[in-house]
Design an enzyme around this catalytic site. Structure first.
Site, short mmCIF file in Angstrom:
data_model
loop_
_atom_site.label_atom_id
_atom_site.label_comp_id
_atom_site.label_asym_id
_atom_site.label_seq_id
_atom_site.Cartn_x
_atom_site.Cartn_y
_atom_site.Cartn_z
N PRO A 172 -6.73 6.52 -1.33
CA PRO A 172 -6.57 5.10 -1.63
C PRO A 172 -5.78 4.80 -2.90
CG PRO A 172 -8.79 5.82 -2.15
CD PRO A 172 -8.12 6.96 -1.45
N TYR A 193 5.34 1.50 -4.73
CA TYR A 193 4.08 0.76 -4.77
C TYR A 193 4.17 -0.53 -3.97
CZ TYR A 193 -0.36 -0.81 -6.75
OH TYR A 193 -1.67 -1.22 -6.91
N TYR A 209 -4.83 1.27 -13.50
CA TYR A 209 -5.07 2.67 -13.14
C TYR A 209 -5.18 3.49 -14.42
CZ TYR A 209 -3.51 1.39 -8.42
OH TYR A 209 -3.38 0.80 -7.19
N HIS A 212 0.46 -10.21 -7.32
CA HIS A 212 0.63 -9.39 -8.51
C HIS A 212 2.11 -9.00 -8.65
CE1 HIS A 212 -3.82 -7.88 -8.79
NE2 HIS A 212 -3.71 -9.20 -8.74
N LYS A 259 -2.08 2.40 0.49
CA LYS A 259 -1.14 2.44 1.60
C LYS A 259 -1.78 2.40 2.98
CE LYS A 259 2.37 2.63 -1.07
NZ LYS A 259 3.04 1.34 -1.29
#
Length: 391
Positions: free
Chosen positions: A293, A385, A201, A72, A297
């Site tokens: 979550p 991220y 998200y 991604h 990580k």
């Protein structure tokens, strides 16, 4: 039995550490209280940071990852129905994340263990570390009704949040820091294609939602729920309706509904125990820290821990220096707390908190709008991220 490093726990932290030490020529034995099928079958996270991907290739474990992992280059955020994309690769100079389930990582680690001489003892009951303050620590366990003992130079506690290792550190030495969140994630797995080729998200007035995947034909979806919710009250139809409402029209229009084959509710917490070393005992992974979550990580932090720990132990055995051992806890915790900060921030940005009022909601909306319009804000999100570098 005797070894140089006794590793308690055959999860990602323990197995990655064992492979790293084996490659460096350091002897290690892994003790695991469950069998391989149980450890390998646990459903966990599936987003790998660049550091984790790079390590798997460095250990020559990246064959299936290269073939099956879904790279991604960006991620998506929905703010009350409006979707925008963060181009992580462009912002960070090429860093990406890869979707590849923890079960698949564990399969790769286990498959390579025996051929490479990595020793894993399964079904080890009542594992316990002893004399961690001395120069001669050891670990005991029971197997087939027989008490057994492993003498060693060091013990690596990689046995998770509920394991025995952290409890072996004296209470007057160990400091713990914790935040328990007042909600959970209701998650489903379904054999339907994901609604997008990248994660989504969503922050909605009814709560958080996440659209993710395990493969091109298997989807993993979540919605925020109360801690008192019961799985029995969530039919598939109710879940799909709620998910689509929170994702907004653009993403919801691409959702393929189908029967779920797994449904669970997971609580969220942030936790850190420090120091991560006491005497001859080191903590790594969930034994030392837990993250919600939201930032993906958990396993990645375990990997960074054991990379640092393997470097320190290798330096001890090959160079005769204890500098890495003495600095392990501080070095690991510096990265842990940065990951905890990001996970805490991202959770606060995307979830609805029952004790917050209209002002707090307006602040969430304003921050999301700022991120959408600011390259600098997107860079901050992106570099956290994809994973901060090891220093």
């Amino acid at each position: 039995m005797r070894t140089q490093v006794a590793i308690i726990g055959a999860g990602p932290a323990g197995l990655f550490l064992a492979h790293l030490l084996r490659r460096a020529g350091v002897d290690a034995v892994v003790l695991e209280r469950r069998d391989r099928a149980y450890v390998e079958g646990r459903v966990r996270a599936g987003v790998l940071e660049q550091v984790t991907v790079d390590l798997m290739h460095r250990l020559d474990l990246g064959g299936r990852l290269r073939a099956e992992g879904m790279v991604h280059t960006g991620t998506n955020i929905v703010a009350d129905g409006q979707l925008f994309r963060i181009d992580m690769a462009e912002l960070t100079g090429g860093s990406t994340v890869t979707v590849y389930g923890q079960q698949e990582v564990m399969k790769d680690l286990f498959d390579a263990a025996e051929p490479r001489g990595v020793t894993v003892i399964f079904d080890a009951e009542d594992v316990a570390p002893h004399d961690i303050d001395s120069a001669r620590p050891y670990v005991t366990w029971r197997q087939d009704g027989v008490e057994r003992r492993l003498d060693c130079d060091f013990i690596a506690g990689c046995d998770g949040y509920h394991g025995i290792s952290r409890a072996a550190i004296p209470a007057d030495v160990l400091k713990t820091f914790e935040r328990v969140y007042p909600f959970g994630w209701l998650g489903v797995l379904a054999d339907v294609p994901p609604c997008d080729h990248e994660l989504i998200y969503s922050n909605h007035e009814r709560g958080f939602a996440l659209a993710s995947m395990r493969s091109p034909t298997r989807s993993r979806y979540y919605v925020q729920c109360g801690l008192g919710e019961r799985i029995e009250d969530w039919s598939d139809d109710r879940f799909w309706d709620e998910l689509c409402l929170r994702l907004g029209d653009e993403a919801a229009g691409r959702v393929t509904r189908g029967a779920s084959f797994e449904k669970s509710i997971a609580p969220l917490r942030s936790f850190v125990g420090e120091p991560m070393r006491h005497g001859r005992l080191f903590l790594a992974g969930d034994a030392a820290h837990i993250v919600p979550p939201t930032g993906a990580k958990g396993m990645n932090l375990a990997v960074s821990d054991v990379v640092m720990l393997a470097e320190a132990l290798t330096e001890h055995y090959l160079d005769g220096s204890d500098a890495g051992i003495d600095g392990y806890s501080a070095r690991a915790l510096a990265r842990v707390w940065k990951a905890e900060r990001f996970s805490w921030w991202f959770t606060g940005l995307t979830h609805r908190f029952p004790d917050r009022d209209g002002f707090d909601r307006k602040m969430q909306v304003a921050e999301l709008a700022y991120i959408r319009g600011s390259r600098a804000a997107q860079l901050t999100l992106a570099e956290n991220y994809v994973g901060l570098p090891l220093v």
